[in-house]
Motif scaffolding. Structure first.
Motif, PDB file in Angstrom:
ATOM      1  N   HIS A  14       2.740   7.879   9.466  1.00  0.00           N
ATOM      2  CA  HIS A  14       1.890   9.005   9.077  1.00  0.00           C
ATOM      3  C   HIS A  14       0.489   8.524   8.706  1.00  0.00           C
ATOM      4  O   HIS A  14      -0.516   9.162   9.071  1.00  0.00           O
ATOM      5  CB  HIS A  14       2.519   9.735   7.894  1.00  0.00           C
ATOM      6  CG  HIS A  14       1.657  10.823   7.325  1.00  0.00           C
ATOM      7  ND1 HIS A  14       1.471  12.029   7.954  1.00  0.00           N
ATOM      8  CD2 HIS A  14       0.909  10.864   6.179  1.00  0.00           C
ATOM      9  CE1 HIS A  14       0.663  12.791   7.233  1.00  0.00           C
ATOM     10  NE2 HIS A  14       0.305  12.102   6.163  1.00  0.00           N
ATOM     11  N   ILE A  15       0.389   7.404   8.020  1.00  0.00           N
ATOM     12  CA  ILE A  15      -0.923   6.857   7.657  1.00  0.00           C
ATOM     13  C   ILE A  15      -1.704   6.480   8.913  1.00  0.00           C
ATOM     14  O   ILE A  15      -2.910   6.730   9.009  1.00  0.00           O
ATOM     15  CB  ILE A  15      -0.752   5.634   6.733  1.00  0.00           C
ATOM     16  CG1 ILE A  15      -0.160   6.068   5.398  1.00  0.00           C
ATOM     17  CG2 ILE A  15      -2.090   4.933   6.508  1.00  0.00           C
ATOM     18  CD1 ILE A  15       0.120   4.924   4.452  1.00  0.00           C
ATOM     19  N   VAL A  16      -1.015   5.885   9.883  1.00  0.00           N
ATOM     20  CA  VAL A  16      -1.686   5.516  11.135  1.00  0.00           C
ATOM     21  C   VAL A  16      -2.177   6.752  11.864  1.00  0.00           C
ATOM     22  O   VAL A  16      -3.285   6.758  12.438  1.00  0.00           O
ATOM     23  CB  VAL A  16      -0.725   4.693  12.026  1.00  0.00           C
ATOM     24  CG1 VAL A  16      -1.326   4.469  13.405  1.00  0.00           C
ATOM     25  CG2 VAL A  16      -0.392   3.366  11.369  1.00  0.00           C
ATOM     26  N   GLU A  17      -1.385   7.828  11.867  1.00  0.00           N
ATOM     27  CA  GLU A  17      -1.793   9.061  12.538  1.00  0.00           C
ATOM     28  C   GLU A  17      -3.014   9.689  11.868  1.00  0.00           C
ATOM     29  O   GLU A  17      -3.854  10.300  12.541  1.00  0.00           O
ATOM     30  CB  GLU A  17      -0.635  10.055  12.538  1.00  0.00           C
ATOM     31  CG  GLU A  17       0.545   9.624  13.418  1.00  0.00           C
ATOM     32  CD  GLU A  17       1.714  10.571  13.295  1.00  0.00           C
ATOM     33  OE1 GLU A  17       1.647  11.486  12.431  1.00  0.00           O
ATOM     34  OE2 GLU A  17       2.706  10.398  14.029  1.00  0.00           O
ATOM     35  N   VAL A  18      -3.117   9.546  10.549  1.00  0.00           N
ATOM     36  CA  VAL A  18      -4.218  10.170   9.810  1.00  0.00           C
ATOM     37  C   VAL A  18      -5.456   9.279   9.786  1.00  0.00           C
ATOM     38  O   VAL A  18      -6.573   9.729  10.062  1.00  0.00           O
ATOM     39  CB  VAL A  18      -3.772  10.513   8.373  1.00  0.00           C
ATOM     40  CG1 VAL A  18      -4.954  11.053   7.564  1.00  0.00           C
ATOM     41  CG2 VAL A  18      -2.645  11.542   8.400  1.00  0.00           C
ATOM     42  N   ASP A  19      -5.287   8.008   9.451  1.00  0.00           N
ATOM     43  CA  ASP A  19      -6.418   7.102   9.231  1.00  0.00           C
ATOM     44  C   ASP A  19      -6.541   5.997  10.272  1.00  0.00           C
ATOM     45  O   ASP A  19      -7.451   5.173  10.172  1.00  0.00           O
ATOM     46  CB  ASP A  19      -6.318   6.457   7.844  1.00  0.00           C
ATOM     47  CG  ASP A  19      -6.416   7.481   6.724  1.00  0.00           C
ATOM     48  OD1 ASP A  19      -7.068   8.516   6.941  1.00  0.00           O
ATOM     49  OD2 ASP A  19      -5.859   7.239   5.643  1.00  0.00           O
ATOM     50  N   GLY A  20      -5.621   5.949  11.229  1.00  0.00           N
ATOM     51  CA  GLY A  20      -5.652   4.847  12.179  1.00  0.00           C
ATOM     52  C   GLY A  20      -4.938   3.620  11.626  1.00  0.00           C
ATOM     53  O   GLY A  20      -4.503   3.594  10.470  1.00  0.00           O
ATOM     54  N   LYS A  21      -4.828   2.591  12.470  1.00  0.00           N
ATOM     55  CA  LYS A  21      -4.126   1.390  12.048  1.00  0.00           C
ATOM     56  C   LYS A  21      -4.796   0.697  10.876  1.00  0.00           C
ATOM     57  O   LYS A  21      -4.134   0.094  10.031  1.00  0.00           O
ATOM     58  CB  LYS A  21      -3.997   0.418  13.224  1.00  0.00           C
ATOM     59  CG  LYS A  21      -3.116   0.942  14.357  1.00  0.00           C
ATOM     60  CD  LYS A  21      -3.006  -0.069  15.485  1.00  0.00           C
ATOM     61  CE  LYS A  21      -2.105   0.467  16.594  1.00  0.00           C
ATOM     62  NZ  LYS A  21      -1.990  -0.496  17.728  1.00  0.00           N
ATOM     63  N   GLY A  42      -6.031   2.051   8.460  1.00  0.00           N
ATOM     64  CA  GLY A  42      -5.707   2.756   7.222  1.00  0.00           C
ATOM     65  C   GLY A  42      -4.634   2.060   6.409  1.00  0.00           C
ATOM     66  O   GLY A  42      -4.569   2.225   5.180  1.00  0.00           O
ATOM     67  N   ARG A  54      -6.238  -0.561   3.743  1.00  0.00           N
ATOM     68  CA  ARG A  54      -7.198  -0.175   2.714  1.00  0.00           C
ATOM     69  C   ARG A  54      -6.922  -0.965   1.436  1.00  0.00           C
ATOM     70  O   ARG A  54      -5.792  -1.082   0.993  1.00  0.00           O
ATOM     71  CB  ARG A  54      -7.090   1.319   2.417  1.00  0.00           C
ATOM     72  CG  ARG A  54      -7.717   2.198   3.475  1.00  0.00           C
ATOM     73  CD  ARG A  54      -7.739   3.651   3.036  1.00  0.00           C
ATOM     74  NE  ARG A  54      -8.454   4.498   3.975  1.00  0.00           N
ATOM     75  CZ  ARG A  54      -8.648   5.791   3.796  1.00  0.00           C
ATOM     76  NH1 ARG A  54      -8.174   6.370   2.703  1.00  0.00           N
ATOM     77  NH2 ARG A  54      -9.310   6.498   4.686  1.00  0.00           N
ATOM     78  N   TYR A  70       0.838  -1.206   0.000  1.00  0.00           N
ATOM     79  CA  TYR A  70       0.000   0.000   0.000  1.00  0.00           C
ATOM     80  C   TYR A  70       0.871   1.253   0.000  1.00  0.00           C
ATOM     81  O   TYR A  70       0.645   2.188  -0.780  1.00  0.00           O
ATOM     82  CB  TYR A  70      -0.926  -0.027   1.207  1.00  0.00           C
ATOM     83  CG  TYR A  70      -1.814   1.181   1.353  1.00  0.00           C
ATOM     84  CD1 TYR A  70      -2.516   1.684   0.263  1.00  0.00           C
ATOM     85  CD2 TYR A  70      -1.954   1.828   2.579  1.00  0.00           C
ATOM     86  CE1 TYR A  70      -3.334   2.788   0.396  1.00  0.00           C
ATOM     87  CE2 TYR A  70      -2.775   2.929   2.716  1.00  0.00           C
ATOM     88  CZ  TYR A  70      -3.463   3.403   1.617  1.00  0.00           C
ATOM     89  OH  TYR A  70      -4.267   4.502   1.734  1.00  0.00           O
TER      90      TYR A  70
END
Length: 311
Positions: free
Chosen positions: A80-87, A89, A92, A43
């Motif tokens: 950064h993805i975890v901070e924005v969308d959670g784990k 994320g 996806r 991803y």
């Protein structure tokens, strides 16, 4: 496996026809598990390929000790993805990827059963070079046909991962965007890998060497790693064409020009220079392709000094 005995005799105990199907089901389950575990990496790689860079480059040093700008690596990007969308994320698009992997595995198994490869005797002697080369060509051709069928069947699922928002496009053709460079990459990979491994095993590995069989067993694996670097541009172009002009922001200007064909996309990337490391070839130590001016460099240095004082 097909039976080879012609005279009626007691057969040794072996796997029944149902056992082969059970083994294939087990392989599918294991493949799905591996796909789930590797999905965050793939991803992040896809986002890097399309040029999505939400974080600014940072100052680092190359092997010569010079200060250079590096784009975020895999772990920084994933954090950064975890901070924005959670784990979640990071996962996806996992479902269509598992379906694609499963469909590819089932298709390969069905194609092998429908078009079995006739066994040829093992040849490793240099005196039988023509025979062994013919064997490699035959096996590679058979493997190439199966891989192409598998790629065609599973490729439309790449379109499910992205958003099909353009009503002017033929949806059937839309789901096959990027198919040609992916197939070309598979074909080039198979032929280069198999032929290189064959010639290395034939000329570079002596049959009298005690560990010759062990070395030959790893040759193809090593060649696969080397050849994958050569064929990566095909994968990159195929993935970019998959999202190009499909409605996603990353596939539209100014992030990505609209390409009329994958050849135009290839030429566009070639004109930008060796951007393989920036576009997903590497997920760490990615050099920033954008030239930084002196003001930006000074700002980054001041920021680093402030962070060091606070820490």
């Amino acid at each position: 496996m097909a039976a080879v005995a012609t005279a009626p005799r007691e057969s040794p105990p072996g796997p029944s026809p149902g056992a082969g199907e059970g083994a294939e089901c087990l392989f599918v389950v294991l493949g799905a598990g591996f796909t789930a575990l590797s999905h965050p990496l793939l991803y992040v790689k896809l986002l890097v390929q399309v040029g999505h860079e939400p974080l600014p480059p940072t100052i680092g040093r190359n092997l010569l000790g010079r200060k250079v700008f590096y784009l975020p690596g895999f772990f920084t990007y994933a954090r950064h993805i975890v901070e924005v969308d959670g784990k979640m994320g990071l996962f996806r698009g996992l479902t269509p990827r598992i379906v694609s992997s499963t469909l590819s595995t089932v298709t390969r198994g069905s194609a092998k059963r429908a078009f079995p490869l006739q066994d040829m005797e093992h040849v490793s002697n240099k005196d039988d070079l023509k025979t062994s080369l013919r064997k490699v060509v035959k096996e590679t051709t058979h493997e190439m046909m199966i891989q192409c069928v598998s790629r065609v069947v599973s490729h439309p699922l790449h379109g499910i991962i992205r958003s099909a928002q353009e009503t002017s496009l033929n949806l059937f053709l839309f789901f096959f965007r990027g198919l040609i460079p992916h197939i070309l990459g598979d074909v080039v990979f198979l032929w280069c890998c198999n032929l290189l491994a064959h010639f290395i095993n034939t000329y570079a590995v002596d049959d009298n060497f005690s560990q010759a069989s062990v070395i030959r067993s790893y040759t193809k694996f090593v060649m696969g790693i080397a050849v994958s670097m050569l064929t990566y541009p095909f994968l990159l172009v195929g993935d970019l064409m998959a999202v190009n002009n499909c409605g996603l922001r990353a596939g539209l200007p100014p992030y990505l020009p609209v390409f009329a064909s994958w050849v135009q996309c290839w030429r566009h990337l070639s004109a930008q220079g060796p951007s393989r490391g920036v576009r997903g070839g590497l997920l760490s130590f990615r050099r920033s392709p954008t030239p930084m001016n002196g003001l930006f460099l000074a700002t980054q240095l001041v920021t680093l000094k402030v962070k060091k004082k606070k820490s």
